[in-house]
Design a protein around this motif. Structure first.
Motif, PDB file in Angstrom:
ATOM      1  N   PRO A   1       0.826  -1.212   0.000  1.00 20.86           N
ATOM      2  CA  PRO A   1       0.000   0.000   0.000  1.00 20.86           C
ATOM      3  C   PRO A   1       0.860   1.262   0.000  1.00 20.86           C
ATOM      4  O   PRO A   1       1.996   1.255   0.490  1.00 20.86           O
ATOM      5  CB  PRO A   1      -0.796  -0.114   1.305  1.00 20.86           C
ATOM      6  N   GLN A   2       0.308   2.319  -0.528  1.00 18.78           N
ATOM      7  CA  GLN A   2       1.011   3.599  -0.513  1.00 18.78           C
ATOM      8  C   GLN A   2       1.267   4.022   0.935  1.00 18.78           C
ATOM      9  O   GLN A   2       0.380   3.965   1.780  1.00 18.78           O
ATOM     10  CB  GLN A   2       0.192   4.668  -1.227  1.00 18.78           C
ATOM     11  N   GLY A   3       2.504   4.413   1.210  1.00 15.93           N
ATOM     12  CA  GLY A   3       2.867   4.849   2.555  1.00 15.93           C
ATOM     13  C   GLY A   3       3.362   3.734   3.451  1.00 15.93           C
ATOM     14  O   GLY A   3       3.761   3.989   4.592  1.00 15.93           O
ATOM     15  N   ILE A   4       3.325   2.480   2.961  1.00 15.91           N
ATOM     16  CA  ILE A   4       3.801   1.330   3.732  1.00 15.91           C
ATOM     17  C   ILE A   4       5.021   0.729   3.043  1.00 15.91           C
ATOM     18  O   ILE A   4       4.986   0.429   1.854  1.00 15.91           O
ATOM     19  CB  ILE A   4       2.717   0.234   3.855  1.00 15.91           C
ATOM     20  N   GLU A   5       6.126   0.596   3.776  1.00 18.24           N
ATOM     21  CA  GLU A   5       7.305  -0.099   3.265  1.00 18.24           C
ATOM     22  C   GLU A   5       7.363  -1.447   3.966  1.00 18.24           C
ATOM     23  O   GLU A   5       7.783  -1.556   5.120  1.00 18.24           O
ATOM     24  CB  GLU A   5       8.574   0.703   3.546  1.00 18.24           C
ATOM     25  N   VAL A   6       6.891  -2.461   3.277  1.00 15.48           N
ATOM     26  CA  VAL A   6       6.843  -3.796   3.868  1.00 15.48           C
ATOM     27  C   VAL A   6       8.244  -4.245   4.267  1.00 15.48           C
ATOM     28  O   VAL A   6       9.211  -4.055   3.525  1.00 15.48           O
ATOM     29  CB  VAL A   6       6.224  -4.808   2.873  1.00 15.48           C
ATOM     30  N   SER A   7       8.371  -4.830   5.448  1.00 17.76           N
ATOM     31  CA  SER A   7       9.631  -5.421   5.882  1.00 17.76           C
ATOM     32  C   SER A   7       9.825  -6.745   5.152  1.00 17.76           C
ATOM     33  O   SER A   7       8.974  -7.629   5.222  1.00 17.76           O
ATOM     34  CB  SER A   7       9.622  -5.662   7.396  1.00 17.76           C
ATOM     35  N   VAL A   8      10.933  -6.867   4.428  1.00 17.68           N
ATOM     36  CA  VAL A   8      11.216  -8.074   3.661  1.00 17.68           C
ATOM     37  C   VAL A   8      12.463  -8.750   4.231  1.00 17.68           C
ATOM     38  O   VAL A   8      13.473  -8.084   4.482  1.00 17.68           O
ATOM     39  CB  VAL A   8      11.430  -7.757   2.166  1.00 17.68           C
ATOM     40  N   GLY A   9      12.370 -10.040   4.441  1.00 19.10           N
ATOM     41  CA  GLY A   9      13.514 -10.810   4.916  1.00 19.10           C
ATOM     42  C   GLY A   9      13.963 -11.818   3.877  1.00 19.10           C
ATOM     43  O   GLY A   9      13.160 -12.305   3.081  1.00 19.10           O
ATOM     44  N   GLY A  10      15.247 -12.122   3.876  1.00 17.13           N
ATOM     45  CA  GLY A  10      15.795 -13.162   3.010  1.00 17.13           C
ATOM     46  C   GLY A  10      16.331 -14.297   3.858  1.00 17.13           C
ATOM     47  O   GLY A  10      16.297 -14.242   5.091  1.00 17.13           O
ATOM     48  N   GLU A  11      16.846 -15.325   3.209  1.00 17.32           N
ATOM     49  CA  GLU A  11      17.357 -16.482   3.948  1.00 17.32           C
ATOM     50  C   GLU A  11      18.468 -17.148   3.156  1.00 17.32           C
ATOM     51  O   GLU A  11      18.356 -17.319   1.938  1.00 17.32           O
ATOM     52  CB  GLU A  11      16.224 -17.481   4.210  1.00 17.32           C
ATOM     53  N   ILE A  12      19.536 -17.533   3.862  1.00 18.79           N
ATOM     54  CA  ILE A  12      20.639 -18.205   3.164  1.00 18.79           C
ATOM     55  C   ILE A  12      20.861 -19.639   3.623  1.00 18.79           C
ATOM     56  O   ILE A  12      21.582 -20.386   2.981  1.00 18.79           O
ATOM     57  CB  ILE A  12      21.974 -17.438   3.316  1.00 18.79           C
ATOM     58  N   GLY A  13      20.227 -20.045   4.738  1.00 20.44           N
ATOM     59  CA  GLY A  13      20.480 -21.390   5.264  1.00 20.44           C
ATOM     60  C   GLY A  13      19.202 -22.106   5.600  1.00 20.44           C
ATOM     61  O   GLY A  13      18.414 -21.632   6.417  1.00 20.44           O
ATOM     62  N   GLU A  14      18.959 -23.250   4.980  1.00 20.58           N
ATOM     63  CA  GLU A  14      17.748 -24.012   5.250  1.00 20.58           C
ATOM     64  C   GLU A  14      17.820 -24.647   6.633  1.00 20.58           C
ATOM     65  O   GLU A  14      18.861 -25.176   7.043  1.00 20.58           O
ATOM     66  CB  GLU A  14      17.564 -25.104   4.184  1.00 20.58           C
ATOM     67  N   ILE A  15      16.690 -24.600   7.371  1.00 18.64           N
ATOM     68  CA  ILE A  15      16.618 -25.193   8.701  1.00 18.64           C
ATOM     69  C   ILE A  15      16.992 -26.666   8.623  1.00 18.64           C
ATOM     70  O   ILE A  15      16.501 -27.409   7.780  1.00 18.64           O
ATOM     71  CB  ILE A  15      15.199 -25.048   9.283  1.00 18.64           C
ATOM     72  N   GLY A  16      17.885 -27.081   9.515  1.00 19.36           N
ATOM     73  CA  GLY A  16      18.295 -28.474   9.549  1.00 19.36           C
ATOM     74  C   GLY A  16      19.520 -28.771   8.705  1.00 19.36           C
ATOM     75  O   GLY A  16      20.065 -29.863   8.743  1.00 19.36           O
ATOM     76  N   GLY A  17      19.969 -27.781   7.943  1.00 16.47           N
ATOM     77  CA  GLY A  17      21.154 -27.976   7.111  1.00 16.47           C
ATOM     78  C   GLY A  17      22.412 -27.563   7.848  1.00 16.47           C
ATOM     79  O   GLY A  17      22.431 -27.396   9.060  1.00 16.47           O
TER      80      GLY A  17
END
Length: 289
Positions: A204-220
């Protein structure tokens, strides 16, 4: 229809039991309006995380809680504890897989969390997050466009419902058979950048969604600095300067979903690698802000 706090239990029950998604969205809209009247609103935690990335504060963490069942009751309990403890930021989240197997579409999940805030007399921002919006490697190999399209559809639905925090998990696409770290992380950062651009287009206008990334799969295997650097450099280059990028990144530190079951049936003590957390978080702040 503008339910008072005491009537919210009945409204939430109708929301949860309705099989009609259009009706769910209608009830969710009523709850959202009621919440806003009481100073309660879905919010993005992006600026808070960015400030942490700039080392403007420290000494705290932000708990994120996956509510898979009894969502209304557990959310109410969390609001009560947060108020009693004068707690800061905390997140309600649900993963792509959990949305399916718990039958909690984004409109319902977000509305139930906001209803719990109303019921407990809370006021202020409520952080609701799409956790592990994950690319399934088998489906990606079968039809990449279809799998990415499915994630985009979910993102659009979630953001419209008030999920202003989205964790993209394309770490499932990391290919450790490739000879270089850049090649291993390529699909991960390319897909993460593509989905980030899509989020920016639908937020939406006026909202900067927080975006996360990931480099390691759980359990790896535990994540390494070289992997973090390869991912972020590739991601930033692919994303370009037009869009705001990720404000956090998930790494693997030794945990396994469900824990490791020992031969005698007990659960093994988790060997958390706090050095990985310390070193990678420092690197993320100092090198990439």
């Amino acid at each position: 229809m503008s339910p008072a706090s005491q009537e919210m239990d009945k409204v939430v029950l109708e929301l949860a039991l309705s099989k009609d998604i259009a009706r769910k969205k209608e009830i969710a809209g009523v709850i959202l309006n009621t919440a806003r009247e009481k100073g309660i609103y879905p919010a993005s935690i992006n600026s808070f995380y960015q400030a942490r990335g700039r080392s403007e504060f420290g000494g705290l963490t932000v708990p994120a809680i996956n509510l898979r069942g009894m969502t209304y009751d557990l959310a109410r309990a969390l609001f009560r504890v947060a108020s009693a403890k004068n707690a800061g930021a905390f997140i309600f989240e649900i993963a792509r897989t959990e949305i399916v197997y718990t039958d909690q579409p984004p409109a319902e999940y977000a509305a139930v969390c906001l209803a719990a805030a109303v019921r407990e007399g809370f006021s202020g921002p409520v952080f609701i997050q799409g956790d592990h919006f994950q690319a399934k490697i088998s489906k990606y190999k079968e039809d990449p466009d279809k799998e990415i399209g499915a994630i985009k559809s979910l993102i659009k639905e979630a953001v419209a419902a008030g999920f202003y925090n989205i964790d993209i998990d394309s770490s499932t696409l990391v290919d450790l058979s490739k000879p270089t770290l850049e090649e291993q992380q390529r699909l991960n950062y390319e897909v993460c950048a593509e989905l980030t651009r899509f989020i920016r287009e639908v937020q939406p206008q006026g909202i900067e969604v927080s975006v996360g990334g990931e480099i390691g799969e759980i359990g790896g295997k535990n994540s390494r600095p070289e992997e973090l650097r390869a991912f972020i450099n590739g991601y930033n280059q692919r994303l370009g300067d037009k869009y705001t990028g990720i404000s956090k990144i998930s790494v693997q530190t030794g945990t396994v979903h469900g824990g490791m079951v020992l031969p005698d049936g007990n659960i093994a003590k988790v060997n958390l690698d706090f050095d990985t957390l310390k070193n990678l978080s420092r690197m993320a702040r100092e090198e990439f802000g």
